[in-house]
Enzyme design. Structure first.
Site, mmCIF file in Angstrom:
data_model
loop_
_atom_site.group_PDB
_atom_site.id
_atom_site.type_symbol
_atom_site.label_atom_id
_atom_site.label_comp_id
_atom_site.label_asym_id
_atom_site.label_seq_id
_atom_site.Cartn_x
_atom_site.Cartn_y
_atom_site.Cartn_z
ATOM 1 N N ASP A 17 43.626 36.712 37.667
ATOM 2 C CA ASP A 17 42.379 35.722 36.555
ATOM 3 C C ASP A 17 41.869 36.284 35.834
ATOM 4 O O ASP A 17 42.208 36.992 35.117
ATOM 5 C CB ASP A 17 41.763 36.217 38.177
ATOM 6 C CG ASP A 17 40.006 35.525 37.950
ATOM 7 O OD1 ASP A 17 39.914 34.311 37.788
ATOM 8 O OD2 ASP A 17 38.607 36.130 37.963
ATOM 9 N N ASP A 19 38.205 35.314 34.000
ATOM 10 C CA ASP A 19 36.952 35.541 33.713
ATOM 11 C C ASP A 19 36.810 37.017 35.019
ATOM 12 O O ASP A 19 36.913 37.422 36.379
ATOM 13 C CB ASP A 19 35.929 35.104 34.403
ATOM 14 C CG ASP A 19 35.899 33.632 34.043
ATOM 15 O OD1 ASP A 19 36.151 34.005 32.076
ATOM 16 O OD2 ASP A 19 35.857 32.449 34.016
#
Length: 245
Positions: A17, A19
């Site tokens: 991922d 963020d």
């Protein structure tokens, strides 16, 4: 387990991922969501409204595609809005309008404050690539390319499955596993031989649902137990911990 990456020996790909795992933008997203929803609720309910809080962020919007986050949060408050269209202006009273209002605030905050990478995450990704592991960035954000360019990290990933790609391919977002599965497929690696790295509960849900070989939860906000409950095999506060045993 390997001694230097903290992953099962069978792992051949790492799916990250963006963020909160690679970049310090999760807090910026949270601030933009809060400002957006608090303004909306204040206008709708008056000064006695119940503000958007950290629990709302964790359970309703974190890790989800933008429109899904709007729908999920509004449903938690018993609010329905017209769906609208992706191109709705930020002041439109629709799901997409509210989501675009949040995105405009996010981009303003990024332009004002810039974007920082977690140096330890960059070093971890570099180490994984040096060991011959394939890498992908899997994010619900439609701003992934701009963020990666701003920190000079595009070269760290063999594959990008983000909000733009997901929309083009009709892939449902997290907590469904489809975006992670798509990344593994492009890399030519079965899910059982890929590791997922996530800081969002919706993301660890997706890792579990996709039957990936290993799910690493990255706890930046004190939700260690929740990350385990939502499917993480191991939870760390920083990826450097994986390399230290």
């Amino acid at each position: 387990m390997t001694t230097d990456l903290g992953l099962p020996d069978a792992i051949r790909a790492c799916l990250f991922d963006l963020d909160g795992v690679v970049t310090r933008t999760a807090v910026v997203h949270a601030a933009a969501w809060k400002e957006t929803f608090d303004a909306f609720l204040r206008e709708r309910e008056g000064p006695g409204f119940r503000p958007f809080d950290d629990t709302d962020y964790d359970t309703s919007v974190d890790g989800r595609p933008r429109a899904d986050g709007v729908r999920t949060f509004l449903a938690s408050r018993g609010i329905e809005l017209p769906e609208g269209a992706p191109g709705d202006p930020p002041d439109a009273g629709t799901v997409h309008g509210l989501g675009n209002r949040k995105n405009a605030l996010l981009l303003e905050k990024i332009r004002t404050d810039g974007v920082e990478a977690y140096d330890s995450s960059v070093r971890y990704i570099e180490a994984a690539r040096a060991r011959g592991l394939a890498t992908a960035v899997v994010s619900s954000s439609a701003n992934t390319v701009d963020v990666l360019r701003s920190i000079g990290a595009e070269h760290l990933f063999d594959v990008r499955i983000d909000g733009v790609v997901a929309a083009e391919r009709g892939l449902p977002g997290k907590p469904r596993p489809d975006t992670f599965l798509a990344a593994a497929e492009v890399l030519g690696v079965p899910p059982a031989r890929a590791a997922v790295f996530e800081d969002a509960l919706a993301g660890t849900d997706a890792g579990r649902a996709g039957h990936f070989g290993y799910v690493v939860g990255v706890d930046r906000t004190g939700q260690r137990d929740a990350l385990y409950a939502h499917g993480a095999d191991r939870v760390v506060s920083d990826l450097a911990e994986l390399r230290s045993g």
